[in-house]
Enzyme design. Structure first.
Site, mmCIF file in Angstrom:
data_model
loop_
_atom_site.group_PDB
_atom_site.id
_atom_site.type_symbol
_atom_site.label_atom_id
_atom_site.label_comp_id
_atom_site.label_asym_id
_atom_site.label_seq_id
_atom_site.Cartn_x
_atom_site.Cartn_y
_atom_site.Cartn_z
ATOM 1 N N THR A 47 0.934 -1.237 -0.066
ATOM 2 C CA THR A 47 -0.125 0.039 -0.241
ATOM 3 C C THR A 47 0.941 1.239 0.056
ATOM 4 O O THR A 47 0.490 2.178 -0.842
ATOM 5 C CB THR A 47 -0.889 -0.073 1.206
ATOM 6 O OG1 THR A 47 -1.702 -1.294 1.154
ATOM 7 C CG2 THR A 47 -1.864 1.266 1.252
ATOM 8 N N CYS A 48 1.712 1.216 0.765
ATOM 9 C CA CYS A 48 2.835 2.486 0.830
ATOM 10 C C CYS A 48 3.496 2.618 -0.538
ATOM 11 O O CYS A 48 3.573 3.718 -0.961
ATOM 12 C CB CYS A 48 3.894 2.179 1.759
ATOM 13 S SG CYS A 48 3.229 1.509 3.377
#
Length: 159
Positions: A47-48
């Site tokens: 996600t990052c």
């Protein structure tokens, strides 16, 4: 936990630049003007890497038009990992990547979390807007969520 209207604490953050390791005290770099600081649980995590950091790069110009002087991404990783992560995503100088190597600054904010065997002490996912050294807005995600720390969400709150 830090909250809106609190002053940013002192800390020891680093980044890897062309001239080597640079040292930053958050209280100093956020002392004047409006800044965004967002934190990710870890560099190179899905996600990052796919959404959180790229969202701030894509919205950098709009955030600057909204009065943001600097955009800063923090993770409890070392400065070399943060540099390699930024290089791998080609983010350039739109976002300053800050290393909270031992998690001490995240702990001081009350925004550290222990992920156990996954990675130990990490930062919670959050975003904050800092104006003249004081937290103007704070958006902390619930575990495994990605809504209120997005660049788009922060930008909407600044309009």
């Amino acid at each position: 936990m830090i909250k809106e209207n609190d002053q940013i604490p002192n800390g020891a953050l680093t980044s890897k630049g062309d001239l080597g390791i640079q040292h930053y005290d958050p209280r100093e770099i956020f002392a004047k003007g409006r800044h965004v600081l967002f934190a990710v649980p870890g560099a190179f995590t899905p996600t990052c890497s796919e959404k959180h950091l790229p969202g701030y790069v894509e919205n950098a110009e709009a955030l600057k038009k909204a009065g943001v002087q600097s955009i800063n991404c923090l993770a409890v990783n070392d400065a070399f990992v943060m540099k390699a992560w930024g290089d791998s995503l080609g983010i350039g100088d739109q976002v300053r990547l800050l290393s909270d190597g031992n998690g001490a600054f995240s702990e001081a904010l009350g925004l550290a979390t222990d992920t156990g065997a996954f990675g130990g002490i990490r930062s919670k996912r959050y975003a904050m807007v800092i104006e003249d050294g004081v937290v103007e807005h704070l958006f902390v995600e619930d575990d495994k969520q990605f809504e209120v720390s997005k660049a788009e969400y922060v930008l909407e709150k600044l309009k």
